[in-house]
Design a protein around this motif. Structure first.
Motif, PDB file in Angstrom:
ATOM      1  N   PHE A 342       0.368  -1.056   0.003  1.00  0.00           N
ATOM      2  CA  PHE A 342       0.024  -0.254   0.300  1.00  0.00           C
ATOM      3  C   PHE A 342       0.838   1.685  -0.217  1.00  0.00           C
ATOM      4  CE2 PHE A 342      -3.055  -2.567   2.297  1.00  0.00           C
ATOM      5  CZ  PHE A 342      -4.224  -2.635   1.033  1.00  0.00           C
ATOM      6  N   SER A 343       2.104   1.214   0.811  1.00  0.00           N
ATOM      7  CA  SER A 343       2.262   2.552   0.955  1.00  0.00           C
ATOM      8  C   SER A 343       3.497   2.812  -0.310  1.00  0.00           C
ATOM      9  CB  SER A 343       3.190   2.669   2.581  1.00  0.00           C
ATOM     10  OG  SER A 343       4.267   1.341   2.710  1.00  0.00           O
ATOM     11  N   ASN A 344       4.069   2.019   0.081  1.00  0.00           N
ATOM     12  CA  ASN A 344       4.982   2.305  -2.048  1.00  0.00           C
ATOM     13  C   ASN A 344       4.042   2.819  -3.089  1.00  0.00           C
ATOM     14  OD1 ASN A 344       6.549   1.559   0.600  1.00  0.00           O
ATOM     15  ND2 ASN A 344       7.573  -0.361  -0.806  1.00  0.00           N
ATOM     16  N   SER A 345       3.188   1.975  -3.453  1.00  0.00           N
ATOM     17  CA  SER A 345       2.434   2.104  -4.383  1.00  0.00           C
ATOM     18  C   SER A 345       1.889   3.675  -4.511  1.00  0.00           C
ATOM     19  CB  SER A 345       1.416   1.263  -4.285  1.00  0.00           C
ATOM     20  OG  SER A 345       1.286  -0.288  -4.811  1.00  0.00           O
ATOM     21  N   ARG A 346       1.872   4.035  -2.891  1.00  0.00           N
ATOM     22  CA  ARG A 346       1.278   5.488  -2.788  1.00  0.00           C
ATOM     23  C   ARG A 346       2.239   6.341  -3.114  1.00  0.00           C
ATOM     24  NH1 ARG A 346      -4.219   5.861  -1.251  1.00  0.00           N
ATOM     25  NH2 ARG A 346      -4.118   7.115   0.350  1.00  0.00           N
ATOM     26  N   GLU A 347       3.478   6.095  -2.425  1.00  0.00           N
ATOM     27  CA  GLU A 347       4.666   6.583  -1.973  1.00  0.00           C
ATOM     28  C   GLU A 347       4.988   7.076  -4.071  1.00  0.00           C
ATOM     29  OE1 GLU A 347       6.128   8.542  -0.173  1.00  0.00           O
ATOM     30  OE2 GLU A 347       8.050   8.352  -1.194  1.00  0.00           O
ATOM     31  N   GLU A 348       4.752   6.429  -4.495  1.00  0.00           N
ATOM     32  CA  GLU A 348       5.377   5.853  -5.620  1.00  0.00           C
ATOM     33  C   GLU A 348       4.566   7.409  -6.888  1.00  0.00           C
ATOM     34  OE1 GLU A 348       6.250   2.186  -7.191  1.00  0.00           O
ATOM     35  OE2 GLU A 348       7.827   1.812  -5.066  1.00  0.00           O
ATOM     36  N   ALA A 349       3.325   7.141  -6.648  1.00  0.00           N
ATOM     37  CA  ALA A 349       2.668   7.388  -7.307  1.00  0.00           C
ATOM     38  C   ALA A 349       1.895   8.858  -6.755  1.00  0.00           C
ATOM     39  CB  ALA A 349       1.317   6.542  -7.719  1.00  0.00           C
ATOM     40  N   LEU A 350       1.976   9.048  -5.987  1.00  0.00           N
ATOM     41  CA  LEU A 350       1.076  10.426  -5.781  1.00  0.00           C
ATOM     42  C   LEU A 350       2.288  11.860  -5.511  1.00  0.00           C
ATOM     43  CD1 LEU A 350      -1.311   8.996  -2.554  1.00  0.00           C
ATOM     44  CD2 LEU A 350      -1.664   9.529  -5.117  1.00  0.00           C
ATOM     45  N   GLY A 351       1.540  12.770  -5.701  1.00  0.00           N
ATOM     46  CA  GLY A 351       2.767  13.748  -5.996  1.00  0.00           C
ATOM     47  C   GLY A 351       2.856  14.195  -4.872  1.00  0.00           C
ATOM     48  N   GLU A 352       3.423  15.982  -4.385  1.00  0.00           N
ATOM     49  CA  GLU A 352       3.679  15.919  -2.954  1.00  0.00           C
ATOM     50  C   GLU A 352       2.234  16.981  -2.051  1.00  0.00           C
ATOM     51  OE1 GLU A 352       6.507  16.467  -1.010  1.00  0.00           O
ATOM     52  OE2 GLU A 352       6.993  14.844  -2.324  1.00  0.00           O
ATOM     53  N   ASP A 353       1.952  17.600  -3.369  1.00  0.00           N
ATOM     54  CA  ASP A 353       0.842  17.996  -2.982  1.00  0.00           C
ATOM     55  C   ASP A 353      -0.461  17.427  -2.066  1.00  0.00           C
ATOM     56  OD1 ASP A 353       1.828  20.630  -3.308  1.00  0.00           O
ATOM     57  OD2 ASP A 353      -0.181  21.528  -4.226  1.00  0.00           O
ATOM     58  N   VAL A 354      -0.220  16.261  -3.520  1.00  0.00           N
ATOM     59  CA  VAL A 354      -1.330  15.328  -2.966  1.00  0.00           C
ATOM     60  C   VAL A 354      -0.834  14.808  -1.607  1.00  0.00           C
ATOM     61  CG1 VAL A 354      -2.975  13.202  -3.156  1.00  0.00           C
ATOM     62  CG2 VAL A 354      -2.177  14.841  -5.083  1.00  0.00           C
ATOM     63  N   LYS A 355       0.216  14.125  -1.843  1.00  0.00           N
ATOM     64  CA  LYS A 355       0.743  13.468  -0.271  1.00  0.00           C
ATOM     65  C   LYS A 355       0.550  14.388   0.796  1.00  0.00           C
ATOM     66  CE  LYS A 355       4.145  10.506  -2.542  1.00  0.00           C
ATOM     67  NZ  LYS A 355       5.662  10.778  -2.887  1.00  0.00           N
ATOM     68  N   ARG A 356       0.829  15.515   0.868  1.00  0.00           N
ATOM     69  CA  ARG A 356       0.476  16.867   2.479  1.00  0.00           C
ATOM     70  C   ARG A 356      -1.065  17.100   2.477  1.00  0.00           C
ATOM     71  NH1 ARG A 356       2.169  21.151  -0.511  1.00  0.00           N
ATOM     72  NH2 ARG A 356       4.364  20.503   0.162  1.00  0.00           N
ATOM     73  N   ARG A 357      -1.771  16.249   1.708  1.00  0.00           N
ATOM     74  CA  ARG A 357      -2.701  16.930   1.893  1.00  0.00           C
ATOM     75  C   ARG A 357      -3.988  15.242   2.798  1.00  0.00           C
ATOM     76  NH1 ARG A 357      -6.276  21.149  -1.431  1.00  0.00           N
ATOM     77  NH2 ARG A 357      -4.631  21.727  -2.991  1.00  0.00           N
ATOM     78  N   ILE A 358      -3.087  14.580   2.002  1.00  0.00           N
ATOM     79  CA  ILE A 358      -3.431  13.445   2.831  1.00  0.00           C
ATOM     80  C   ILE A 358      -3.233  13.487   3.954  1.00  0.00           C
ATOM     81  CG2 ILE A 358      -3.478  11.034   2.485  1.00  0.00           C
ATOM     82  CD1 ILE A 358      -3.089  10.749  -0.168  1.00  0.00           C
ATOM     83  N   LEU A 359      -1.557  13.869   4.706  1.00  0.00           N
ATOM     84  CA  LEU A 359      -1.525  13.401   5.757  1.00  0.00           C
ATOM     85  C   LEU A 359      -1.777  14.473   6.372  1.00  0.00           C
ATOM     86  CD1 LEU A 359       2.445  13.354   5.231  1.00  0.00           C
ATOM     87  CD2 LEU A 359       0.948  11.618   5.334  1.00  0.00           C
ATOM     88  N   LEU A 360      -2.447  15.958   6.210  1.00  0.00           N
ATOM     89  CA  LEU A 360      -2.306  16.312   7.083  1.00  0.00           C
ATOM     90  C   LEU A 360      -4.317  16.432   7.039  1.00  0.00           C
ATOM     91  CD1 LEU A 360      -2.516  20.065   5.186  1.00  0.00           C
ATOM     92  CD2 LEU A 360      -2.271  19.483   7.656  1.00  0.00           C
TER      93      LEU A 360
END
Lengths: 490, 471
Positions: A342-360
């Motif tokens: 799960f985490s590697n698939s998402r880490e590799e394919a989602l951009g910075e902005d997307v990850k930032r908002r998901i984490l928030l």
């Protein structure tokens, strides 16, 4: 010129009088895309075969002398987060680079059933997170008014295509200003209707309680025609009511003498001087048309932006959880267990902005934060509903700038993330309250860049803002319309 | 030192609505993997849930039948977690405001097991482990579930078993689920802890999952309690964990530790607006509820004058009870109808499950016509049986059969003549009867039935026999 600025009506006239066949018209658009898209980057996928096939059907109907449906034969582009059966719908993310939906979004289904001409899918910020179209996986999009500048975002491909005449109109999506801000930057009309008036079925959700599909066009009349055609109650979207107050087109040309236009001081704070000059000129125009300006004080509006980010991030965190690499989308090759998968698939394919908002979002919903942030945000949202309700007791519509500034340069790095988020300050409140808002061109700045004016209405009162916008457009079109020497000139 | 068992049960019941909870895929079982799916139950990006209101009716029925309060609003929440069988990365469930609250189930001892709440949710897909690989079947994804959460009021393995069986029977009776544990349409998570007799404080509990038959419930709890007691007696503490019952070893074994409470980051499902539940709605659902079996038995005894065992037999299965009640509409002597069903009809079935399904060629309305005929003394019991058998054999309706059969009974004179003949030919039986052996009348009665081809009014014949004197 000013008596017929509806591109849809113009095209229908050309088709009906057989001055041009729909196939010829479609080819013209496809040729123009071929010629300009490398420079502009509006389209990420061109659907020429589909477009020409649909055009053929339209020509057959014209030959038979049949009436044309409202959107029949009109070349359109869709933001790439609107699902198109059999055609890639990528949200401009590596995650969905090869994703092809097996179903149609309701809005596209309606257009298709009317033989609308889909030219292709338009570029956007990855998963509609951004305000410059620069977080797209695929390409950079430029502002047709100044190629060194951005077209705005997240519906930047749409605003670019419409403003450069590479499509007669576009459908974008607006969660916090993603239709209105790029419309403002590119000098076109961008309309976010009431939440729940156009079905969201098939729109890849960013924040379900804020997202709304809406038209981007070159005239208010076109926005009204498109809105009337698409605002239909849809069983597939439980939050969709359709157009509860009937067609808007019949209200466009109503006299606005005596209309009360609210001017909240909070919306005028901190905006660029050229923009505010332009807004005050627009106010003069309205006064000359007989409208009454009502000063408003809406102090709670200032909470819109912070709660917007709490709501968007929370809902996005959950909406994007399905992008796990199991059923579709990017899948990692390096994993030793499920969690890594799960985490590697998402880490590799989602951009910075997307990850930032998901984490928030993950953070604000965790444990006690739910009470401190999310629940509090919902409470404040109620207050903002009330603020607008109160305001609309004093006025018919509210006027403001769409964005505090004009289009910025490519690769512009704001001092901090907060500054970038501030561009949404005028557009976000309408999403929080779920009410309709339109951005129309109202002048240019010292760099000759378009400035947008925003009109906000009460829930399901699209007629009022379209009426006011139409009257303004009629009065100022020659002065405010900056034509672009690109694309298809009818 | 003696220990007490403290046990609470979470029961998942799959509802047997026609379609899934948020899409129009049918609710069906046994289809090839991933053939009963659509973009919505696969959670494809851009799809939205659309609530199947039948689920609300079923869940309200479950709530009313378990004595719960029904909320005046229906809202859903998202339970967020990652798992391959969960296509959206969240489950749509009810966390903040469950539909039903504060109910109870009464055991045969009179003890009430309180129900904390019942909520609605969607089922997930299923992982299939085969040849070292894992496959996912999403056919089950989106099947409507209710979860019935009891308070920890259960204090013995037998009580737990009775509680689950009672729930199972109730849900089947309501017709909202087939509740088959083997097929997973009823699943129990059992929370078990033990405490020293008289202690107020609860000890750490464990959760037993994956029990796929009622026959293992009592055993699993017994074993788990014994294991916990041994742990405590050895001066150790019970570890909070999820365990499974192994049918072969008949012991529970650890599946995974519960290190910390999971954070599911619940929040209200924004794609589903809150639905108001009016009082009228609850009232109209109430009307759909079949009567509670216990109440039904009492009604049969009090109003219909059936014996207790007869009443219990008829009320046990809903299909049978429904059939019985239609068949005895406007019939004075309901015992006739009851006997007809429990003897004539039940004799056609070989197994209990056939009885439960109760597939009969003769409609309840047709049986009602026949019974009316009997009730109005237009025919005899004997003839009624003959007609019934003909209806079964020929699959013809009552109206068709009745025209072909001479159902008229002997008149009073003819009956008397036949009775005298019976006495003549059965003098021993007659004198036995007259000297007080009541049973001896049967010989006389069977004579008149036989000789008249069943066309005799038995009550009338009895009157004659009792009136005669030995001369």
């Amino acid at each position: 010129m000013s008596e017929n600025i509806s591109k849809i009506k113009q095209i229908h006239k050309l088709l009906k009088t057989k001055q041009i066949s729909c196939k010829e018209l479609t080819s013209k658009y496809l040729d123009a895309i071929d010629k300009y898209n490398n420079t502009l980057g509006a389209y990420i996928k061109v659907t020429d075969e589909l477009a020409l096939n649909a055009a053929e059907k339209v020509d057959e109907k014209v030959k038979k002398g049949s009436e044309l449906l409202p959107l029949e034969g009109i070349p359109v582009t869709l933001k790439d987060n609107i699902s198109t059966n059999g055609i890639e719908t990528t949200c401009c993310s590596k995650m969905l680079e090869n994703y092809i939906p097996p179903f149609d979004a309701t809005c596209w289904d309606i257009i298709k059933s009317q033989n609308g001409i889909l030219l292709g899918k338009a570029n956007m910020d990855e998963f509609a997170m951004g305000c410059s179209c620069e977080t797209s996986r695929f390409c950079k999009t430029s502002n047709p008014h100044d190629l060194s500048r951005v077209p705005g975002g997240s519906s930047g491909g749409c605003s670019c295509a419409v403003s450069a005449n590479l499509a007669a109109y576009a459908l974008g999506s607006d969660t916090g200003g993603s239709i209105r801000q790029p419309a403002s930057f590119c000098g076109i009309v961008g309309f976010k209707p009431t939440y729940g008036s156009i079905s969201r079925y098939g729109l890849l959700a960013l924040a379900s309680s804020l997202d709304q599909i809406g038209p981007m066009a070159t005239s208010v009349e076109d926005a009204s025609i498109i809105y009337d055609a698409l605002s239909i109650k849809d069983e597939k979207d439980s939050t969709c009511f359709g157009n509860v107050n009937g067609p808007t087109q019949i209200h466009l040309n109503k006299d606005i003498n005596g209309m009360k236009i609210g001017l909240p001081k909070q919306y005028l704070e901190g905006i660029n001087k050229d923009v505010s000059d332009s807004i005050f000129k627009a106010i003069k125009v309205y006064e000359s048309l007989g409208a009454k300006i009502v000063p408003l004080d809406m102090p709670d509006i200032k909470y819109s932006l912070p709660i917007y980010y709490i709501l968007v991030c929370s809902e996005a965190f959950s909406n994007f959880a399905r992008l796990d690499g199991i059923r579709y989308g990017h899948r990692t090759n390096s994993y030793t267990n499920l969690e890594e998968f799960f985490s590697n698939s998402r880490e590799e394919a989602l951009g910075e902005d997307v990850k930032r908002r998901i984490l928030l979002g993950t953070y604000v919903l965790s444990g006690k934060n739910y009470e401190h942030y999310y629940k509090k945000a919902l409470k404040i949202r109620e207050t903002i509903f009330e603020t607008f309700e109160k305001a609309f007791k004093e006025c018919d519509i509210i006027l403001s700038s769409t964005v505090p500034q004009t289009a910025f340069l490519h690769n512009f790095k704001p001092e901090d993330q907060m500054e970038a988020y501030m561009t949404d300050i005028c557009t976000v409140p309408a999403n929080i309250a779920g009410i309709p808002a339109i951005s129309i061109p109202c002048g240019t700045d010292s760099n000759n860049l378009p400035i947008g004016m925003q009109l906000i209405g009460n829930s399901f009162c699209e007629s009022k803002i379209l009426n006011a916008a139409y009257k303004f457009e009629q009065a100022t079109f020659a002065k405010n319309h900056k034509s672009i020497n690109m694309g298809v000139n009818l | 030192m003696s220990y007490e068992i403290v046990c609470g049960i979470e029961t998942h019941v799959e509802l047997s609505t026609n379609s899934k909870i948020f899409c129009s895929c049918p609710v069906s079982f046994g289809k090839a993997s991933n053939t009963n799916v659509c973009p919505i139950c696969l959670g494809l990006p851009g799809t939205l849930p659309h609530f199947n209101e039948k689920v609300l009716d079923y869940a309200i029925m479950a709530g009313l039948a378990t004595n719960c309060e029904i909320s005046d609003e229906l809202s859903f929440d998202r339970k967020n977690y990652f798992y391959p069988d969960l296509p959206k990365g969240f489950q749509i469930t009810q966390h903040h405001n469950p539909l039903c609250k504060n109910g109870y189930i009464e055991l045969s001892s009179g003890k009430k097991i309180r129900i904390n709440h019942i909520h609605i949710e969607e089922d997930a897909g299923k992982l299939i482990h085969k040849d070292g690989k894992t496959f996912i079947d999403y056919n089950r994804s989106g099947i409507p579930l209710i979860e019935i959460v009891s308070e920890p009021d259960i204090s013995s393995p037998d009580e737990a078993l009775e509680y689950v069986k009672k729930l199972q029977h109730l849900m089947q009776y309501l017709g909202i689920s087939d509740c088959k544990m083997q097929e997973g349409s009823l699943r129990c998570d059992i929370n078990v802890s033990v405490k020293k007799a008289g202690d107020k404080e609860l000890n750490t509990k464990t959760e037993i999952k994956n029990i796929n038959s009622t026959s293992f419930i009592a055993k699993a709890i017994e074993q788990e309690a014994a294991r916990q007691i041994e742990v405590l007696e050895n001066g150790k503490g019970v570890i909070s964990e999820t365990r499974r019952y192994n049918e072969l070893t008949q012991e529970t074994e650890s599946m995974r530790k519960k290190e910390k409470a999971s954070d599911y980051r619940y929040f209200k499902e924004p794609d589903l607006p809150t639905i108001k539940i009016s009082l009228q709605k609850v009232t109209s659902v109430k009307k759909l509820i079949p009567e509670n079996p216990d109440l039904k038995i009492n009604r049969y005894i009090d109003e219909f004058k059936l014996s207790k065992s007869q009443a219990a037999t008829l009320a046990k299965y809903k299909n049978v009870a429904d059939y019985f009640e239609t068949a005895c509409e406007n019939i004075k002597n309901k015992n006739f109808v009851a006997n007809f069903i429990t003897s004539q009809i039940f004799s056609m079935f070989n197994t209990e499950s056939e009885k439960q399904k109760f597939k009969v060629h003769i409609s309840a309305l047709d049986l009602n016509k026949l019974m009316k005929f009997l009730d109005n003394k237009e025919t005899s019991q004997h003839l009624a049986k003959t007609i019934f058998n003909q209806m079964i054999e020929t699959k013809k309706s009552f109206d068709e059969i009745i025209t072909t059969v001479n159902t008229s009974l002997l008149d009073e004179n003819a009956t008397e003549k036949l009775c005298l003949e019976a006495v003549e030919k059965n003098q021993k039986a007659f004198s036995d009867y007259k000297s007080g052996r009541e049973k001896a009348i049967d010989t006389l009665l069977s004579y008149v039935v036989k000789e008249s081809n069943g066309k005799v009014d038995i009550d009338l014949a009895k009157k004659f026999f009792s009136g005669y004197e030995i001369y």
